[in-house]
Scaffold this active site. Structure first.
Site, PDB file in Angstrom:
ATOM      1  N   HIS A  52       0.024  37.190  43.684  1.00 42.15           N
ATOM      2  CA  HIS A  52       1.179  36.433  44.155  1.00 42.15           C
ATOM      3  C   HIS A  52       1.158  34.977  43.716  1.00 42.15           C
ATOM      4  O   HIS A  52       1.973  34.186  44.171  1.00 42.15           O
ATOM      5  CB  HIS A  52       1.288  36.526  45.681  1.00 42.15           C
ATOM      6  CG  HIS A  52       1.403  37.937  46.161  1.00 42.15           C
ATOM      7  ND1 HIS A  52       0.326  38.630  46.676  1.00 42.15           N
ATOM      8  CD2 HIS A  52       2.447  38.796  46.149  1.00 42.15           C
ATOM      9  CE1 HIS A  52       0.719  39.858  46.981  1.00 42.15           C
ATOM     10  NE2 HIS A  52       1.986  39.995  46.672  1.00 42.15           N
ATOM     11  N   GLY A  53       0.213  34.608  42.864  1.00 39.55           N
ATOM     12  CA  GLY A  53       0.218  33.276  42.274  1.00 39.55           C
ATOM     13  C   GLY A  53      -0.477  32.179  43.055  1.00 39.55           C
ATOM     14  O   GLY A  53      -0.276  31.001  42.761  1.00 39.55           O
TER      15      GLY A  53
END
Length: 194
Positions: free
Chosen positions: A152-153
């Site tokens: 999800h970064g």
């Protein structure tokens, strides 16, 4: 018919004592079954790690309590970059209790060259990727290096501190640990100074 009250008391006391002993004997296996098994105790036992083969800049992953534990041997350059980006971090002073008190410092370590952390993203439990020189996707071309979670970064610096505006709410967790010697680390209990 005459009732012998003395004999009745003796029989009542003997019966009560026998019942109490029987209850205690029957409860021993039940209570013993609530104790963790030998395998469960071994899974939670402290883990020793030999640091002698870990070169500066390298990372080693060991397992403790079913979790990946990272040991990063940070270089002098990595340590020098730790204070350069505090404004980009969500919790640069590590105010949240994600580390033992003896690791509440900018390096989040007992000995700054060695960073020890649970290798699980604090967002949804993915495993971040180690990027020692540059977390370009995190901070641009001049990033300080650290860890990037591809799920999800989320981004973390080389002390496991989370960057602002990413899904992860907290810094990476630092487990309880200590040093048995200059080259031996134990994860799961604190030994030695610190």
């Amino acid at each position: 018919m005459t009732v012998d009250k003395h004999r009745r008391r003796i029989l009542l006391a003997a019966t009560s004592t026998a019942g109490g002993v029987g209850l205690a004997a029957a409860s021993v296996p039940f209570i013993a079954s609530m104790q963790p098994s030998a395998a469960a105790r071994a899974a939670g036992a402290p883990v020793e790690v030999d640091l002698s083969g870990l070169s500066p800049g390298d990372i080693r992953t060991v397992e403790w309590r079913g979790k990946p534990i990272w040991i990063v041997h940070r270089t002098e350059g990595m340590l020098a970059r730790l204070g350069d980006h505090d404004a980009l971090l969500a919790d640069p002073q590590s105010s949240q209790p994600q580390q033992p008190p003896y690791c509440s410092n900018p390096a989040r370590a007992i000995r700054p060259p060695y960073f020890v952390a649970v290798g699980i993203c604090t967002h949804l439990g993915c495993i971040p990727v180690y990027r020692p020189e540059d977390v370009a996707t995190a901070t641009g071309a001049d990033g300080p290096g650290g860890f990037y979670c591809p799920c999800h970064g989320s981004k973390f610096d080389l002390s496991g501190r989370v960057f602002k505006n990413v899904p992860a709410p907290l810094n990476l967790e630092v487990p309880e640990y200590g040093y048995l010697s200059d080259t031996r680390l134990v994860i799961g209990e604190h030994v030695g100074p610190g």
